[in-house]
Design a protein around this motif. Structure first.
Motif, PDB file in Angstrom:
ATOM      1  N   THR A 171       0.812  -1.205   0.000  1.00 48.24           N
ATOM      2  CA  THR A 171       0.000   0.000   0.000  1.00 48.24           C
ATOM      3  C   THR A 171       0.854   1.267   0.000  1.00 48.24           C
ATOM      4  OG1 THR A 171      -0.142  -0.124   2.388  1.00 48.24           O
ATOM      5  CG2 THR A 171      -1.942  -1.088   1.160  1.00 48.24           C
ATOM      6  N   GLY A 173       2.603   1.899  -2.437  1.00 50.34           N
ATOM      7  CA  GLY A 173       2.656   2.222  -3.858  1.00 50.34           C
ATOM      8  C   GLY A 173       3.901   1.721  -4.554  1.00 50.34           C
ATOM      9  N   TYR A 210       7.962   2.514  -8.506  1.00 53.06           N
ATOM     10  CA  TYR A 210       6.939   3.305  -7.834  1.00 53.06           C
ATOM     11  C   TYR A 210       5.701   3.370  -8.701  1.00 53.06           C
ATOM     12  CZ  TYR A 210       4.572   7.110  -5.496  1.00 53.06           C
ATOM     13  OH  TYR A 210       3.644   7.857  -4.841  1.00 53.06           O
ATOM     14  N   GLY A 212       2.522   4.359  -7.071  1.00 51.34           N
ATOM     15  CA  GLY A 212       1.733   5.443  -6.490  1.00 51.34           C
ATOM     16  C   GLY A 212       0.473   4.986  -5.799  1.00 51.34           C
ATOM     17  N   SER A 213      -0.169   3.962  -6.352  1.00 52.11           N
ATOM     18  CA  SER A 213      -1.391   3.471  -5.720  1.00 52.11           C
ATOM     19  C   SER A 213      -1.133   2.069  -5.175  1.00 52.11           C
ATOM     20  CB  SER A 213      -2.523   3.458  -6.731  1.00 52.11           C
ATOM     21  OG  SER A 213      -2.099   2.856  -7.920  1.00 52.11           O
ATOM     22  N   TYR A 214      -2.088   1.581  -4.393  1.00 51.89           N
ATOM     23  CA  TYR A 214      -1.937   0.248  -3.782  1.00 51.89           C
ATOM     24  C   TYR A 214      -1.612  -0.787  -4.850  1.00 51.89           C
ATOM     25  CZ  TYR A 214      -4.510   1.977   0.344  1.00 51.89           C
ATOM     26  OH  TYR A 214      -4.933   2.654   1.440  1.00 51.89           O
ATOM     27  N   HIS A 232      -4.244  -0.318  -7.743  1.00 46.67           N
ATOM     28  CA  HIS A 232      -5.591   0.189  -7.517  1.00 46.67           C
ATOM     29  C   HIS A 232      -5.994   1.326  -8.468  1.00 46.67           C
ATOM     30  CE1 HIS A 232      -9.129  -0.066  -5.071  1.00 46.67           C
ATOM     31  NE2 HIS A 232      -9.206   1.241  -5.021  1.00 46.67           N
ATOM     32  N   ASP A 233      -5.069   1.810  -9.297  1.00 50.59           N
ATOM     33  CA  ASP A 233      -5.480   2.795 -10.291  1.00 50.59           C
ATOM     34  C   ASP A 233      -6.017   2.111 -11.539  1.00 50.59           C
ATOM     35  OD1 ASP A 233      -3.190   1.736 -11.242  1.00 50.59           O
ATOM     36  OD2 ASP A 233      -2.055   3.579 -11.349  1.00 50.59           O
ATOM     37  N   ASP A 249      -4.256   0.233 -19.122  1.00 51.92           N
ATOM     38  CA  ASP A 249      -5.366   0.525 -18.225  1.00 51.92           C
ATOM     39  C   ASP A 249      -6.524  -0.434 -18.442  1.00 51.92           C
ATOM     40  OD1 ASP A 249      -4.630   2.507 -16.539  1.00 51.92           O
ATOM     41  OD2 ASP A 249      -5.090   4.125 -17.934  1.00 51.92           O
ATOM     42  N   ALA A 250      -7.244  -0.675 -17.377  1.00 48.01           N
ATOM     43  CA  ALA A 250      -8.441  -1.501 -17.467  1.00 48.01           C
ATOM     44  C   ALA A 250      -9.459  -0.802 -18.363  1.00 48.01           C
ATOM     45  CB  ALA A 250      -9.029  -1.716 -16.085  1.00 48.01           C
ATOM     46  N   PRO A 251     -10.004  -1.493 -19.371  1.00 50.02           N
ATOM     47  CA  PRO A 251     -10.951  -0.818 -20.257  1.00 50.02           C
ATOM     48  C   PRO A 251     -12.211  -0.353 -19.529  1.00 50.02           C
ATOM     49  CG  PRO A 251     -10.746  -3.157 -20.812  1.00 50.02           C
ATOM     50  CD  PRO A 251      -9.709  -2.865 -19.796  1.00 50.02           C
ATOM     51  N   GLU A 252     -12.610  -1.071 -18.498  1.00 50.72           N
ATOM     52  CA  GLU A 252     -13.813  -0.660 -17.771  1.00 50.72           C
ATOM     53  C   GLU A 252     -13.506   0.288 -16.625  1.00 50.72           C
ATOM     54  OE1 GLU A 252     -16.863  -4.154 -17.441  1.00 50.72           O
ATOM     55  OE2 GLU A 252     -14.866  -4.916 -17.794  1.00 50.72           O
ATOM     56  N   GLY A 253     -12.225   0.515 -16.363  1.00 53.30           N
ATOM     57  CA  GLY A 253     -11.846   1.488 -15.341  1.00 53.30           C
ATOM     58  C   GLY A 253     -11.677   0.922 -13.957  1.00 53.30           C
ATOM     59  N   LEU A 254     -12.444  -0.111 -13.606  1.00 52.04           N
ATOM     60  CA  LEU A 254     -12.370  -0.623 -12.236  1.00 52.04           C
ATOM     61  C   LEU A 254     -11.064  -1.396 -12.040  1.00 52.04           C
ATOM     62  CD1 LEU A 254     -16.046  -1.780 -11.699  1.00 52.04           C
ATOM     63  CD2 LEU A 254     -14.936   0.292 -10.908  1.00 52.04           C
ATOM     64  N   PRO A 255     -10.460  -1.266 -10.852  1.00 45.21           N
ATOM     65  CA  PRO A 255      -9.157  -1.888 -10.623  1.00 45.21           C
ATOM     66  C   PRO A 255      -9.218  -3.418 -10.583  1.00 45.21           C
ATOM     67  CG  PRO A 255      -9.679  -0.276  -8.917  1.00 45.21           C
ATOM     68  CD  PRO A 255     -10.906  -0.457  -9.715  1.00 45.21           C
TER      69      PRO A 255
ATOM     70  N   VAL B 140     -15.328   5.636 -16.061  1.00 47.84           N
ATOM     71  CA  VAL B 140     -14.884   5.870 -14.683  1.00 47.84           C
ATOM     72  C   VAL B 140     -13.367   5.898 -14.557  1.00 47.84           C
ATOM     73  CG1 VAL B 140     -16.959   4.894 -13.652  1.00 47.84           C
ATOM     74  CG2 VAL B 140     -15.004   3.430 -14.070  1.00 47.84           C
ATOM     75  N   ASN B 141     -12.666   5.682 -15.676  1.00 46.79           N
ATOM     76  CA  ASN B 141     -11.202   5.636 -15.612  1.00 46.79           C
ATOM     77  C   ASN B 141     -10.577   6.833 -14.895  1.00 46.79           C
ATOM     78  OD1 ASN B 141      -9.714   3.361 -16.648  1.00 46.79           O
ATOM     79  ND2 ASN B 141     -10.925   3.625 -18.492  1.00 46.79           N
ATOM     80  N   VAL B 144     -11.230   6.687 -11.093  1.00 44.15           N
ATOM     81  CA  VAL B 144     -10.407   5.685 -10.408  1.00 44.15           C
ATOM     82  C   VAL B 144      -8.975   6.183 -10.275  1.00 44.15           C
ATOM     83  CG1 VAL B 144      -9.445   3.370 -10.598  1.00 44.15           C
ATOM     84  CG2 VAL B 144     -11.851   3.756 -11.091  1.00 44.15           C
ATOM     85  N   HIS B 145      -8.460   6.808 -11.330  1.00 48.09           N
ATOM     86  CA  HIS B 145      -7.097   7.341 -11.269  1.00 48.09           C
ATOM     87  C   HIS B 145      -7.007   8.449 -10.231  1.00 48.09           C
ATOM     88  CE1 HIS B 145      -5.977   5.887 -15.576  1.00 48.09           C
ATOM     89  NE2 HIS B 145      -6.184   4.916 -14.712  1.00 48.09           N
ATOM     90  N   SER B 148      -6.749   7.189  -6.637  1.00 45.47           N
ATOM     91  CA  SER B 148      -5.553   6.483  -6.201  1.00 45.47           C
ATOM     92  C   SER B 148      -4.267   7.259  -6.465  1.00 45.47           C
ATOM     93  CB  SER B 148      -5.485   5.125  -6.895  1.00 45.47           C
ATOM     94  OG  SER B 148      -5.484   5.308  -8.289  1.00 45.47           O
ATOM     95  N   ARG B 150      -1.426   9.982  -5.904  1.00 44.27           N
ATOM     96  CA  ARG B 150      -0.922  10.806  -4.800  1.00 44.27           C
ATOM     97  C   ARG B 150      -0.374  12.147  -5.278  1.00 44.27           C
ATOM     98  NH1 ARG B 150       1.661   5.815  -1.587  1.00 44.27           N
ATOM     99  NH2 ARG B 150      -0.291   5.104  -0.703  1.00 44.27           N
TER     100      ARG B 150
END
Lengths: 379, 153
Positions: A171, A173, A210, A212-214, A232-233, A249-255, B140-141, B144-145, B148, B150
């Motif tokens: 966590t 990052g 690095y 930056g996110s979890y 988590h981004d 990146d995830a196409p649907e946005g959710l991690p 939602v991209n 979400v960015h 998360s 910083r």
């Protein structure tokens, strides 16, 4: 629907609590899952019939966070009670627990056997990775700590197939590679000509990235000396010893919460969108390839349209319009929710593991989710 | 009796090495001073007054001053808010379509930041319509960015 049936091989609804971690034995006959403060061991009985419970491992007094089975069939569990247990299988099918004192003052979060099966690593919220191995002369599992420069909870760990390099994400990052070399247990031959360095004293930091996110999950691809990790981004990242870093990146946005290497050029990810997503590499760039078991929008739309059509004539009635409409909408919502197709997992997928390989390629993948289900997917 | 459950035990442990605010600052962040940033702020302002909103937003959302102090960030935010507020409703989705995903991520940071300060709340409606158009275009991209990331604006 036909697509769903094709990609989902089996769907076992095992418990009414979230499954944070699961693992199959090397011969794929036994399945261990975490359930609250227990670890349940099942015997598989094919894809159609539910697995049968063969053992319940209950020594932890807080939530069990991770489970892993070694090449020799030993099960290791770790828990928020800050302990780990190694469960030795006995001939009558039961398990004999041995407590491993991790010497940490926060929850243990993740556990992974080294490929050899003679040591394992535990990630924890105490900003420590504990590498544990059995000492014959003391009849005791010893825990050695990797502390620096970890700044926060370790979420995930992964061993290189040489049993020395250990990748960990957390966590703070960072995704870091450490050396988990244990004198007397590991041989230096394992890391001869390694592109990651020359000397690997225990606990030394080999590389760090690095993000930056979890960082939720990390997996080695040992043959290619590459590491994949998800954060988590909503990104999937692939890094190597040369310092290359690729992100998609995830196409649907959710991690994503987990990933699994399918072959050298494709990775399966899964997480909060409740279905796995395949990424593949072409010409040195990672790209979205396809969704597995995704409920198609077209089907969902069709069902609502037909419901609207049925109620057309009543809508012309002016009297009590708003109240009637309100009721109808409530009613409609109820009917739509039953008509809606679900993906095999109805909640976030938290772990993916390779289930079956053929010709150097993973063809089946298992997953566990917060809905208490284990699902096998055809890739 | 003292409420011992609320005692911060980590504060007594020099070895605890717990996270501080400084630990959360991303490494290798370039420091930017107000003087260095002033020309860019001027440029954004002059572009938005001359009505060249696309260039103004594109400039504002590329390479934002992550490594600046709070007052510098506030001045930059002010210029960005002016640009956002002077854009006509009809042009918003067109501008968003011409931004890269990276610029989307920066734009949403300024939308959220704008909503959190009084100057932005005065024109909350227009910020919300920016937000709406952005999520229509990019899903939602960016959100979400934002959650998360910083690197703050």
């Amino acid at each position: 629907m036909s697509f769903n049936e094709k990609s989902v091989l089996a769907n076992f609804k095992l418990v009414k609590a979230p499954i944070y971690s699961h693992c199959f034995s090397a011969d794929r006959t036994l399945l261990a899952i975490t359930c609250e403060n227990k670890c349940l061991v099942y015997r598989l009985q094919g894809a159609t019939s539910p697995p049968s419970l063969v053992a319940t491992l209950e020594n932890h007094d807080k939530t069990v966070t991770a489970v892993d089975i070694s090449a020799h069939g030993r099960i290791v569990t770790c828990s928020q009670d800050r302990n780990a247990y190694v469960w030795e299988p006995l001939s009558d099918g039961s398990y004999r627990p041995t407590l491993v004192l991790l010497r940490i003052n926060r929850a243990a979060t993740s556990v992974s056997w080294a490929p050899s099966g003679y040591k394992f690593a535990v990630g924890s919220s105490a900003r420590i990775i504990a590498v544990c191995y059995y000492e014959q002369e003391n009849n005791w599992w010893v825990s050695k700590h990797i502390k620096k420069p970890i700044k926060s909870t370790i979420n995930c760990i992964s061993w290189h197939s040489n049993g020395v390099l250990l990748a960990a994400g957390g966590t703070d990052g960072y995704m870091r590679v450490f050396s988990g070399f244990i004198k007397g247990l590991d041989s230096k031959d394992a890391v001869v000509n390694s592109p990651w360095g020359d000397k690997f004293p225990f606990g030394s930091l080999v590389r760090e990235w690095y993000q930056g996110s979890y960082v939720h999950d990390v997996k080695w691809n040992s043959s290619q000396e590459r590491i994949g990790f998800v954060a988590h981004d909503g990104s999937l990242n692939v890094v190597d010893s040369q310092g290359n870093h690729q992100t998609v990146d995830a196409p649907e946005g959710l991690p994503y919460r987990s990933l699994a290497w399918i072959n050298n050029n494709s990775i399966l990810c899964a997480g909060y969108s409740c279905h796995p997503v395949l990424f593949s590499e072409a010409n040195g760039a990672w790209k979205f390839a396809k969704n597995l078991d995704k409920v198609s929008d077209a089907n969902a739309k069709k069902s609502t349209v037909s419901l609207d059509g049925n109620d057309d004539e009543e809508e012309n009635n002016a009297f009590g319009m708003s109240a009637l409409k309100k009721f109808k909408e409530l009613d409609l919502k109820g009917r739509v929710s039953t008509a809606v197709q679900h993906s095999a997992h109805e909640n976030a997928i938290v772990e993916l593991k390779a289930f079956q390989e053929s010709n150097g390629q993973v063809v089946q993948v298992s997953s566990c989710g917060l809905d208490g289900e284990i699902v096998l997917y055809n890739v | 009796m003292e409420d011992w459950r609320r005692i911060d035990i980590d504060a007594f442990d020099p070895e605890s090495g717990r996270l501080t605010a400084a630990d959360l600052i991303p490494p290798n962040q370039a420091q930017v001073t107000l003087q260095e940033l002033q020309p860019k702020i001027q440029q954004i302002r002059s572009m938005s007054t001359s009505g060249d909103m696309i260039s103004a937003i594109q400039l504002a959302t590329s390479d934002p001053p992550y490594g600046a102090d709070d007052s510098t960030k506030a001045q930059y935010l002010q210029a960005v808010l002016e640009a956002l507020g002077q854009t006509r409703q009809a042009d918003i989705s067109n501008i968003i379509k011409q931004l890269s995903p990276k610029q989307h991520d920066v734009l949403i940071k300024y939308l959220y930041k704008g909503m959190s300060v009084p100057e932005g709340q005065k024109q909350g409606g227009i910020l919300l319509s920016w937000f709406e158009k952005l999520t229509q275009e990019a899903g939602v991209n960016p959100v979400v960015h934002y959650l998360s990331d910083r690197r703050t604006v």
